[in-house]
Design an enzyme around this catalytic site. Structure first.
Site, PDB file in Angstrom:
ATOM      1  N   GLU A  73      -0.359  -1.272   2.545  1.00  0.00           N
ATOM      2  CA  GLU A  73       0.553  -0.146   2.396  1.00  0.00           C
ATOM      3  C   GLU A  73      -0.112   0.955   1.591  1.00  0.00           C
ATOM      4  OE1 GLU A  73       4.713  -1.202   2.064  1.00  0.00           O
ATOM      5  OE2 GLU A  73       4.944   0.256   0.446  1.00  0.00           O
ATOM      6  N   ASP A 119       1.173   4.471  -0.293  1.00  0.00           N
ATOM      7  CA  ASP A 119       2.453   5.059  -0.692  1.00  0.00           C
ATOM      8  C   ASP A 119       2.351   6.388  -1.417  1.00  0.00           C
ATOM      9  OD1 ASP A 119       3.743   2.756   0.182  1.00  0.00           O
ATOM     10  OD2 ASP A 119       3.821   1.852  -1.799  1.00  0.00           O
ATOM     11  N   GLU A 157       5.466   8.245  -3.393  1.00  0.00           N
ATOM     12  CA  GLU A 157       6.868   8.155  -3.785  1.00  0.00           C
ATOM     13  C   GLU A 157       7.150   9.269  -4.789  1.00  0.00           C
ATOM     14  OE1 GLU A 157       8.315   3.583  -3.531  1.00  0.00           O
ATOM     15  OE2 GLU A 157       6.874   4.014  -5.136  1.00  0.00           O
TER      16      GLU A 157
END
Length: 293
Positions: free
Chosen positions: A106, A108, A110
């Site tokens: 993953e 990311d 955010e």
């Protein structure tokens, strides 16, 4: 004289490229429906300008999200996003790539909302082989709720680079030779969502979402995808080595890009797992290669 002028111009262009770095290829703005589809709470996604702009809506009942139609193994992926304005505490706007397997990979972005007047926090993370705990947090050098800004990922066999408006804010190098897993054989889909995370997002959960300010809206456009599309079971990209992101100039940051990364580190970084000696008394091995120690 004309030939000399042309030679000088060419030399200048080459020197300028070296001096100012080689950013990823320019993103192409395409409609939402070309590369993405909604995944939940369809009524909380609003389409504008023929689908060239999309608003995600969060209220006290639900947030919403979308994902890419394809799965990709390496490439360049970007989104233009305007974050929730005003009092956004407790909200999280996420833009990330993720594989489908249990030992998932993953990548990311955010964006953690905050109380009015306080800066947004951008948290990045990298999971490899199901293991994460590689959080880095920065304060952005602009208000991301005032206008659209570009957030992108360059991912190839050599490195993962996070960009904000072509400024590299993080690099994660391939360090398999020192025992660090690197995402290279699990295709990923691209996701984005707006959701409530007031149990942790703002000051560790101390600041709760103010539902009187709802609905919260995050705005999107761009929807650029330039990747090697693959089935979820693919182990390698069939065009590996042949695409622009595989070429030498994208196998590492250049001197100017490292200078800009250092600028971000010095002025805007508020947390870096590489320097957290409580969690990691011995720095993780990739941190030295990533120039994060």
């Amino acid at each position: 004289m004309g030939r000399l002028s042309s030679t000088l111009c060419l030399t200048f262009l080459i020197l300028a490229t070296v001096a100012f770095g080689v950013p990823p290829k320019k993103s192409i703005n395409v409609p939402f429906g070309r590369n993405y589809f909604p995944t939940w709470a369809f009524d909380h996604i609003k389409y504008l300008n023929g689908g060239s702009e999309v608003h995600l809506v969060l209220d006290k009942y639900t947030g919403t999200g979308f994902q890419s139609k394809g799965s990709y193994l390496f490439g360049h992926f970007s989104m233009h996003i305007k974050m929730v304005a005003g009092d956004s505490a407790g909200t999280v706007t996420a833009f990330y790539l993720s594989s489908q397997n249990s030992e998932h990979d993953e990548i990311d972005f955010e964006f953690l909302g905050n109380r009015t007047g306080q800066p947004y926090i951008l948290q990045t993370n990298v999971f490899t082989g199901g293991a994460g705990n590689r959080e880095q947090r920065i304060n952005l050098w602009f208000d991301p709720s005032k206008d659209y800004h570009s957030y992108s990922v360059l991912w190839n066999m050599y490195q993962i680079v996070f960009f904000v408006d072509d400024v590299p804010i993080r690099v994660f190098k391939n360090s398999k030779d020192v025992g660090v897993k690197f995402p290279f054989n699990q295709p990923m889909k691209i996701y984005s969502s707006l959701w409530n995370a007031d149990d942790w997002a703002t000051r560790g959960g101390l600041e709760k979402t103010n539902w009187e300010k709802a609905p919260f809206v995050a705005s999107y456009r761009g929807f650029h995808v330039d990747g090697c599309e693959a089935s979820v079971n693919a182990k390698f990209c069939e065009t590996q080595g042949k695409r622009w992101w595989d070429q030498k100039e994208f196998q590492d940051l250049d001197a100017n890009q490292y200078k800009r990364l250092k600028w971000v580190r010095k002025r805007y970084t508020i947390y870096n797992y590489c320097t957290d000696r409580v969690r990691f008394p011995v720095p993780p091995p990739e941190c030295r290669r990533d120039r994060d120690i």
